[in-house]
Design an enzyme around this catalytic site. Structure first.
Site, PDB file in Angstrom:
ATOM      1  N   LYS A  78      37.077  19.191  29.066  1.00  0.00           N
ATOM      2  CA  LYS A  78      36.039  19.952  30.158  1.00  0.00           C
ATOM      3  C   LYS A  78      36.828  21.058  29.274  1.00  0.00           C
ATOM      4  O   LYS A  78      37.660  22.044  29.342  1.00  0.00           O
ATOM      5  CB  LYS A  78      37.027  18.943  31.077  1.00  0.00           C
ATOM      6  N   TYR A  81      42.292  52.840  36.807  1.00  0.00           N
ATOM      7  CA  TYR A  81      42.190  53.431  38.258  1.00  0.00           C
ATOM      8  C   TYR A  81      42.858  53.624  39.428  1.00  0.00           C
ATOM      9  O   TYR A  81      43.979  52.463  38.801  1.00  0.00           O
ATOM     10  CB  TYR A  81      41.346  51.707  37.978  1.00  0.00           C
TER      11      TYR A  81
END
Length: 342
Positions: free
Chosen positions: A33, A253
């Site tokens: 999954k 940043y």
């Protein structure tokens, strides 16, 4: 572009260890999954077939259809049948959902033995058998899921005790409502590795197959150690740009990283948009000892090196420590657009 490398030798090593516990490849059901825990659904399915695994566990019908040609038996954990299919069976997670399954659908009944999440309640067992019979479903197995198999507490033993009771009742009900033979399974990776004599119809193995299972030493099966498992996945990033910086220059940043002495800083094409969790900013160090410089950006991250290609990580458990999370989140955060090579 950044890419993921999958080590087939490590994967097969892990499956060797697992099948020693399940005693046969036929009882090893590989959990695929969420893009095979970030490893790549088709890539892992292909290797599993080569190894000889015949059973798979997925989350959705769509995942099941993608790997249908690789396996003989596929269990869907959280979806409803969209077409008749001999290979695919579906999980009943709630008594009130039984009416949603079409006649002749292969189903397995999940029972809540103490996790208090999905599954019918233990005292709803006979009602579930009645409803499955009325709906004309093909009930082939009853299973449960452990909440604390990887931890030292009383819940694992409690759930095992509860499931033993469920088995006894289900065997009687299977004969009464003509659902024989009926299979049973409860082990996830951690449960399998702390079970001394595995005797169920299959084990649903996920994180152990990918080499990132963690267990306290006291819970290991005698003679087989979790540290013999080897991580399958590594992430590599490519240089975008490189520059020489001087003391006082700031990177990225927020000017969050200030250079303390002249050095080389290189920007690589792997950021939080690719699955590199932003919580790894500032303190992350690669397996080669190379430090990150400041914040992780959406599409890139900077490191104190000038290498053309950088190994970001080769063990999700180590990254998880920097991110303050678990290896499962590190792996499943890796985006599908990243190229995966075997």
């Amino acid at each position: 572009m950044a890419y993921i490398a999958l080590d087939k030798n490590h994967f097969f090593n892990n499956l060797d260890i697992i099948t020693k516990l399940t005693k046969t490849k036929d009882k090893t059901a590989l959990v695929l999954k969420d893009n095979a825990y970030g490893h790549g659904l088709l890539q892992i399915a292909r290797m599993a077939k080569e190894y000889g695994i015949t059973k798979a566990v997925v989350r959705t019908f769509e995942e099941a259809k993608q790997i249908e040609s690789f396996f003989e038996y596929i269990l869907v954990l959280a979806d409803f049948a969209q077409e008749s299919n001999e290979k695919i069976r579906y999980t009943i997670n709630d008594l009130r959902a039984i009416h949603k399954f079409a006649k002749n659908t292969k189903v397995q009944l999940k029972v809540d033995t103490g996790m208090c999440r999905n599954g019918i309640l233990m005292d709803e067992l006979e009602e579930a058998f009645v409803l499955c019979a009325k709906q004309g479903l093909k009930l082939e197995a009853v299973f449960t899921h452990h909440s604390c198999a990887d931890e030292e507490n009383e819940y694992f033993d409690l759930q095992n005790k509860n499931f033993q009771q469920v088995k006894k009742e289900a065997e009687v009900l299977a004969k009464k409502y003509d659902f024989t033979p009926l299979g049973f399974h409860s082990c996830n990776s951690a449960a399998l590795f702390r079970t001394n004599d595995f005797d169920e119809d299959m084990a649903r193995v996920g994180i152990a197959a990918y080499g990132c299972l963690e267990l306290p030493n006291a819970l290991h099966v005698k003679g087989l150690h979790v540290n013999e498992l080897a991580p399958v996945l590594s992430v590599y990033a490519k240089k975008i740009s490189s520059r020489k910086l001087q003391k006082g220059d700031c990177v990225g940043y927020g000017a969050a990283f200030e250079v303390k002495a002249s050095c080389s800083v290189t920007n690589y094409d792997f950021g939080y948009g690719d699955g590199f969790l932003r919580s790894c900013s500032h303190n992350f160090i690669t397996p080669e000892g190379i430090k990150i410089a400041g914040r992780i950006s959406m599409d890139n991250s900077s490191f104190l090196t000038d290498k053309e290609e950088l190994l970001i990580f080769n063990d999700a458990r180590e990254v998880a420590k920097y991110a303050g999370t678990i290896s499962y989140e590190i792996l499943t955060s890796l985006k599908a657009h990243l190229r995966r090579t075997i």
